[in-house]
Design an enzyme around this catalytic site. Structure first.
Site, PDB file in Angstrom:
ATOM      1  N   CYS A 139       0.844  -1.199   0.000  1.00  0.00           N
ATOM      2  CA  CYS A 139       0.000   0.000   0.000  1.00  0.00           C
ATOM      3  C   CYS A 139       0.878   1.248   0.000  1.00  0.00           C
ATOM      4  O   CYS A 139       1.712   1.420   0.881  1.00  0.00           O
ATOM      5  CB  CYS A 139      -0.925   0.008   1.219  1.00  0.00           C
ATOM      6  SG  CYS A 139      -1.936   1.501   1.297  1.00  0.00           S
ATOM      7  N   CYS A 346     -13.498   5.440 -45.383  1.00  0.00           N
ATOM      8  CA  CYS A 346     -12.831   6.734 -45.191  1.00  0.00           C
ATOM      9  C   CYS A 346     -13.841   7.870 -45.341  1.00  0.00           C
ATOM     10  O   CYS A 346     -14.608   7.915 -46.295  1.00  0.00           O
ATOM     11  CB  CYS A 346     -11.710   6.891 -46.214  1.00  0.00           C
ATOM     12  SG  CYS A 346     -10.889   8.508 -46.112  1.00  0.00           S
ATOM     13  N   CYS A 349     -11.364  12.870 -43.065  1.00  0.00           N
ATOM     14  CA  CYS A 349     -11.111  13.823 -41.975  1.00  0.00           C
ATOM     15  C   CYS A 349      -9.665  14.324 -41.959  1.00  0.00           C
ATOM     16  O   CYS A 349      -9.384  15.389 -41.433  1.00  0.00           O
ATOM     17  CB  CYS A 349     -11.467  13.204 -40.624  1.00  0.00           C
ATOM     18  SG  CYS A 349     -10.332  11.905 -40.082  1.00  0.00           S
ATOM     19  N   CYS A 386      -1.140   5.754 -38.355  1.00  0.00           N
ATOM     20  CA  CYS A 386      -2.347   6.195 -39.071  1.00  0.00           C
ATOM     21  C   CYS A 386      -3.545   5.324 -38.724  1.00  0.00           C
ATOM     22  O   CYS A 386      -4.658   5.820 -38.522  1.00  0.00           O
ATOM     23  CB  CYS A 386      -2.096   6.194 -40.576  1.00  0.00           C
ATOM     24  SG  CYS A 386      -1.448   4.626 -41.208  1.00  0.00           S
TER      25      CYS A 386
END
Lengths: 421, 411
Positions: A139, A346, A349, A386
């Site tokens: 902890c 697609c 954008c 991408c």
């Protein structure tokens, strides 16, 4: 509704399902644990019980969350310590839980500042009827530095306290490890040397989640100040999985029994921890956000997954991914794979264009008139940033080619993930 | 132009359904689930989607609603679950129908088999009518171990689902798939069979332990002034022949539709989607008292239908109809190639020995004076939507099982 056996044995104890509440605010008393059992949890690790003379004195408020865009609870910061109820009451709750739920697994989490305390607590929870002990060595927000993660990052102390617990009890015992350490293996090995039967990990990650810009302190603000404390939830899942993987591939620890903890919310998370070598699973943050009911979809989803995989016993899945995670130098570096754009999906954008230019290799060009990207394979390195940023998942793994001068058959290279988008 | 008629709006992907599910507040004691007449339990299936358990979501929908993929598309959710949705306190309700459609599409694509017939209890039930109430009753009874025979007057099953609701709103392949699930469970459908003509009610009663009359309001109402007019067609007839022909029908240049319910919206939207240039809808109600669901009305308006609210037909001369406003002094005359009446439907229960008043049983519940004969669907009291039909189908099956199951224990 599908019904499949998802029971599993861990350290000699039978769990009707692998889903347990971790030692935390979510299982702080009998009523909470009873409700969790009624809603389907297989076991509970009762909120850590400390020695009678350790006074738990909490701050208010005591939680904070990390958000990203509109998503709450990306991570959760917690300053609460161990169980605040008197020792006697905690022991009575354990006893009553075991009496009323004999088929469920009741695990006592304990923590003490001295060997004598550890031994005594182990003896007391054993007498109360617990099925198993978890040693809280991790902890990160205790008000005493003789307890918590400062102990768990000190292997000789870990070993000594494990030995003390084993003197006090012959119950199966797991040591709960802290991730606030570079390498968990020495601490885990020390625990095993001290008699631990398995490892529970991870506890929370020391953190500051947010800073208040006016008060110039962290959140939550406790009368003008704040402290470093433990972070949990989805954001720590990657950290948990890496520690578990590194334990399971350490020399001598290949069969290490692990109770996996860290950001489990869905059945998919659960399967990931199991494939990485966890036998049972522990959950807190998602329960704090959504309630005990989340176990329904974890159990049901796990059953469907086992059905799809043709797996009869959950134990068959434990650790299946360990061998497929290898040192970086052992990965196949002989090929590259180009992304491929699905023109039906697609929407124009341009996010792929921005990320490829600003974050990768300027391999995507942008047609301003048609608002469509195109990939220049002479510049593309096949990183697939991408594909990750595309909001409609229109970019897929495409053609695979061998790097110049390298040998291999591109058709045999496996890169496709089955994750559903 | 049939492409527009045949094409449904696109559904969610896993990413977009998760965005919608993430808007769900995961309420305690969720009002949406309490508001679903068929107990489809949206709160539970949305939570399953939220935690990426789409298969579990499909189980919740299917086990509560044998027509889950159909309800996902045609249920007027704005009146039930979405009306109750707590998210309205922030902005707009969760698109519960859309999420349900994603899940049931997943179920179909994955070829899941969720429902199974129970072990045979040796008892036989006959159901007259294969509309939504009959199909759900059949499913519930099959699950409980009864054998089920359905008697359908038409050549295809589904009733209004098959012959009424247009393709763009409810594709035939979705209806066919839902029905196939039920026949795969063991339901035996007898097509082109009219009880009271091809078989008698007494015959059915003799051969079965119970008979359920699940006929719908399938016959179009007519106004006396429009009788025997070649320019006039009923909505029931128009929608049925358009759907069966997949939209390949001869079209007028100019159509006048009378009526303002969802059926009227289906007619006017269909006409527009098929390329009819001038579509005028004369509606008895004014906009503030409209009967059609907001979604269907918006769909009609989007297609460019001219809606004249508050007007009723006063007289007709061939293709020319004179309409008068109900409250103000206003009159207009419209000449149309085709006049389509969408002014309601009624039930034909001839030769079934059932007493109906205004198309409904005179008292609530599913029992009749004959202990072997039960009613459900449109002729049982209550709403006439598909989702209510599903619930009435479940309830009549439960009632029969509680009676016959009781007998079984005595034997």
């Amino acid at each position: 509704m599908i019904n499949k056996d998802i029971s599993i044995d861990f350290l000699g104890v039978h769990f009707e399902n692998p889903f347990c509440l971790s030692s935390s605010p979510v299982d702080n008393c009998y009523e909470m644990c009873a409700k969790a059992f009624d809603e389907g949890w297989g076991g509970i690790v009762f909120k850590t019980i400390g020695p009678e003379d350790f006074e738990v004195d909490e701050v208010s408020p005591r939680f904070d969350e990390l958000t990203k865009e509109a998503t709450p609870f990306v991570a959760f910061k917690n300053m609460e310590q161990i169980a605040e109820h008197p020792l006697k009451q905690n022991l009575a709750d354990l006893k009553k839980l075991k009496e009323n739920y004999p088929d469920k697994v009741v695990i006592a989490s304990i923590m003490g500042p001295t060997e004598k305390d550890w031994e005594e607590l182990a003896r007391l929870v054993t007498e109360a009827g617990a099925d198993m002990i978890e040693m809280n060595l991790s902890c990160p927000q205790m008000t005493s530095h003789a307890m918590g993660s400062d102990v768990g990052s000190n292997p000789p102390l870990v070993k000594k306290y494990c030995e003390a617990v084993k003197r006090g009890s012959d119950l199966p015992m797991m040591a709960k490890m802290t991730p606030n350490i570079t390498d968990m293996v020495p601490a885990a090995k020390a625990a095993l040397a001290g008699g631990a039967d398995g490892i529970a990990t991870i506890n929370t990650v020391k953190s500051i989640a947010n800073v208040d810009l006016e008060k110039k302190t962290a959140l939550p603000i406790v009368n003008g100040k704040s402290s470093v404390s433990g972070l949990s939830g989805k954001a720590v899942k990657p950290i948990a999985l890496r520690f578990i993987q590194q334990l399971r591939v350490a020399s001598g620890l290949e069969q290490l029994p692990i109770s996996g903890i860290g950001g489990i919310e869905t059945w998919e998370d659960a399967v990931e921890f199991i494939l990485m070598g966890s036998t049972t699973l522990q959950v807190t943050t998602a329960v704090m956000q959504y309630g005990y009911r989340i176990v329904e979809d974890m159990k049901n989803g796990l059953m469907h997954y086992m059905e799809e995989q043709g797996v009869e016993h959950l134990s068959e899945l434990v650790g299946l991914a360990n061998k497929n995670i290898v040192p970086a130098e052992d990965l196949d570096r002989d090929y590259k794979m180009y992304p491929e754009i699905d023109w039906d999906k697609c929407i124009g954008c341009g996010r792929c264009f921005i990320s490829c230019y600003d974050g990768a290799h300027q391999a995507i060009s942008w047609d301003e008139k048609t608002r469509r990207p195109s990939i220049d394979t002479s510049k593309c390195v096949g990183c697939h940033l991408c594909a990750l940023v595309c909001p409609v998942h229109a970019i897929h793994p495409g053609k695979i080619v061998m790097k110049e001068g390298r040998k291999g058959d591109p058709s045999k290279i496996d890169v496709v993930s089955q994750r559903l988008y | 132009m049939t492409k527009k008629y045949e094409t449904e709006t696109p559904g969610y992907t896993m990413t977009t359904v998760m965005e919608e599910a993430a808007r769900c507040l995961l309420c305690h004691d969720a009002p949406c689930s309490a508001a679903c007449p068929a107990h489809t339990d949206p709160a539970k299936f949305i939570r399953s989607v939220r935690f990426r358990n789409v298969k579990g979501a499909a189980e919740t929908i299917r086990e509560n609603n044998a027509l889950g993929a159909i309800c996902a598309r045609v249920c007027p959710t704005e009146k039930y679950c979405e009306l109750a949705c707590s998210r309205s306190g922030i902005d707009v309700p969760i698109d519960i129908g859309g999420i349900q459609r994603y899940v049931t599409d997943f179920e179909q694509a994955d070829d899941m088999h969720i429902l199974h017939a129970g072990d045979s209890n040796g008892m036989h039930i006959a159901i007259i009518g294969s509309g939504p109430a009959g199909l759900q009753a059949a499913t519930t009874l099959l699950e409980k171990g009864y054998s089920v025979d359905i008697y359908e007057k038409n050549a295809k099953a589904g009733g209004y689902l098959t012959y009424g609701i247009p393709e763009y709103r409810l594709p035939s392949n979705i209806v066919d798939y839902e029905i196939k699930r039920i026949t795969d469970m063991g339901a035996n459908i007898h097509f082109n069979t009219i009880i009271g003509k091809d078989m008698t009610m007494d015959q059915l009663k003799a051969e079965n332990d119970a008979v359920i009359v699940a006929i719908g309001a399938s016959e179009a109402k007519m106004l006396p002034m429009f009788e025997n007019n070649d320019a006039v067609e009923t909505a029931v007839s128009f929608l049925a022949r358009t759907k069966q022909a997949k939209g390949n029908i001869d079209l007028p240049d100019n159509a006048l539709v009378i009526g303002g319910g969802d059926v009227a919206m289906d007619v006017v939207t269909t006409l527009k989607k098929l390329g009819v240039e001038h579509v005028t809808d004369a509606v008895y109600e004014q906009f503030d008292e409209f009967r059609a669901s907001k979604k269907e009305l918006a769909g009609a308006e989007r297609e460019g239908v001219t809606i004249i609210d508050g007007y009723v037909p006063d007289s007709v001369n061939g293709h020319t109809v004179t309409l008068k406003h109900r409250h103000i002094n206003s009159e207009m005359t419209i000449e149309a190639d085709t006049i389509i009446l969408a002014i309601g439907q009624e039930t034909n229960a001839k030769n079934l020995g059932i007493k109906l008043e205004h198309g409904e049983a005179p008292s609530a519940g599913y029992k009749t004076h004959d202990p072997k004969v039960f009613i459900t669907g449109d002729i049982a009291q209550g709403d006439k939507t598909v989702v209510y039909a599903v619930q009435k189908g479940k309830e009549v099956a439960g009632e029969i099982d509680s009676i016959l199951g009781g007998n079984r224990d005595d034997q």
